[in-house]
Design a protein around this motif. Structure first.
Motif, PDB file in Angstrom:
ATOM      1  N   PRO A   7     -28.773  68.200  19.931  1.00  0.00           N
ATOM      2  CA  PRO A   7     -28.071  68.057  18.545  1.00  0.00           C
ATOM      3  C   PRO A   7     -27.141  67.057  18.435  1.00  0.00           C
ATOM      4  O   PRO A   7     -26.401  66.732  19.575  1.00  0.00           O
ATOM      5  CB  PRO A   7     -27.618  69.661  18.163  1.00  0.00           C
ATOM      6  N   ARG A   8     -27.034  66.232  17.487  1.00  0.00           N
ATOM      7  CA  ARG A   8     -26.189  65.396  17.224  1.00  0.00           C
ATOM      8  C   ARG A   8     -24.689  66.140  16.787  1.00  0.00           C
ATOM      9  O   ARG A   8     -24.597  66.662  15.920  1.00  0.00           O
ATOM     10  CB  ARG A   8     -26.291  64.148  16.172  1.00  0.00           C
ATOM     11  N   LEU A  56     -16.474  65.052  10.903  1.00  0.00           N
ATOM     12  CA  LEU A  56     -17.531  64.496  10.216  1.00  0.00           C
ATOM     13  C   LEU A  56     -18.947  64.795  10.752  1.00  0.00           C
ATOM     14  O   LEU A  56     -19.226  64.778  11.863  1.00  0.00           O
ATOM     15  CB  LEU A  56     -17.322  62.926  10.281  1.00  0.00           C
ATOM     16  N   CYS A  57     -19.921  65.016   9.943  1.00  0.00           N
ATOM     17  CA  CYS A  57     -21.125  65.233  10.262  1.00  0.00           C
ATOM     18  C   CYS A  57     -21.878  63.839  10.793  1.00  0.00           C
ATOM     19  O   CYS A  57     -21.773  62.934   9.906  1.00  0.00           O
ATOM     20  CB  CYS A  57     -21.954  65.760   8.996  1.00  0.00           C
ATOM     21  N   ARG A  58     -22.666  64.081  11.800  1.00  0.00           N
ATOM     22  CA  ARG A  58     -23.597  62.864  12.296  1.00  0.00           C
ATOM     23  C   ARG A  58     -25.047  63.186  12.276  1.00  0.00           C
ATOM     24  O   ARG A  58     -25.662  62.206  12.545  1.00  0.00           O
ATOM     25  CB  ARG A  58     -23.034  62.373  13.363  1.00  0.00           C
ATOM     26  N   CYS A  59     -25.385  64.386  11.917  1.00  0.00           N
ATOM     27  CA  CYS A  59     -26.997  64.777  11.994  1.00  0.00           C
ATOM     28  C   CYS A  59     -27.279  64.677  10.503  1.00  0.00           C
ATOM     29  O   CYS A  59     -28.707  64.770  10.581  1.00  0.00           O
ATOM     30  CB  CYS A  59     -26.987  66.395  12.851  1.00  0.00           C
ATOM     31  N   GLY A  60     -26.558  65.005   9.467  1.00  0.00           N
ATOM     32  CA  GLY A  60     -27.154  64.959   7.985  1.00  0.00           C
ATOM     33  C   GLY A  60     -27.489  66.279   7.555  1.00  0.00           C
ATOM     34  O   GLY A  60     -28.177  66.424   6.551  1.00  0.00           O
ATOM     35  N   ALA A  61     -27.341  67.244   8.246  1.00  0.00           N
ATOM     36  CA  ALA A  61     -27.739  68.619   8.164  1.00  0.00           C
ATOM     37  C   ALA A  61     -26.811  69.449   7.383  1.00  0.00           C
ATOM     38  O   ALA A  61     -27.035  70.364   6.588  1.00  0.00           O
ATOM     39  CB  ALA A  61     -28.226  69.529   9.182  1.00  0.00           C
ATOM     40  N   GLY A  70     -21.330  72.783  10.845  1.00  0.00           N
ATOM     41  CA  GLY A  70     -22.091  73.555  11.753  1.00  0.00           C
ATOM     42  C   GLY A  70     -23.410  73.834  11.497  1.00  0.00           C
ATOM     43  O   GLY A  70     -23.996  74.383  12.434  1.00  0.00           O
ATOM     44  N   SER A  71     -23.966  73.132  10.842  1.00  0.00           N
ATOM     45  CA  SER A  71     -25.551  73.401  10.400  1.00  0.00           C
ATOM     46  C   SER A  71     -26.617  72.768  11.572  1.00  0.00           C
ATOM     47  O   SER A  71     -27.545  73.426  11.577  1.00  0.00           O
ATOM     48  CB  SER A  71     -26.013  72.716   9.176  1.00  0.00           C
TER      49      SER A  71
END
Length: 90
Positions: A7-8, A56-61, A70-71
């Motif tokens: 996971p990213r 900040l989100c890096r996976c886009g989920a 935390g998705s």
């Protein structure tokens, strides 16, 4: 070599007053968490007013883009377990 199956993890970004960020809210930017323009069309401009760290989100989920919710990981029981997983990869 980057493990594409891993996971990213989110980016912890230190920001300072006076900075301006353009962050992606659609999850399609190739430069997540930053908005690159195309194909990202839903960027949010964030004016920083105090020194802080952003997760900040890096996976886009994330359902709270541009911020990580935390998705990218299965549920963890409680905030301390989430931080332990993030900092120690557990």
């Amino acid at each position: 070599m980057v493990d594409e199956s891993a996971p990213r993890l989110p980016e912890v970004r230190q920001v300072h007053p006076g900075e301006t960020l353009l962050l992606c809210r659609c999850g399609r930017s190739p430069a997540l968490p930053d908005c690159s323009g195309a194909p990202c069309t839903d960027g949010v401009r964030v004016e920083i007013t105090r020194e802080q760290r952003l997760l900040l989100c890096r996976c886009g989920a994330s359902r709270q883009l541009p911020y990580c919710d935390g998705s990218h990981s299965p549920p963890a029981p409680g905030l301390s377990a989430k931080w332990r997983r993030f900092w120690h990869g557990q």
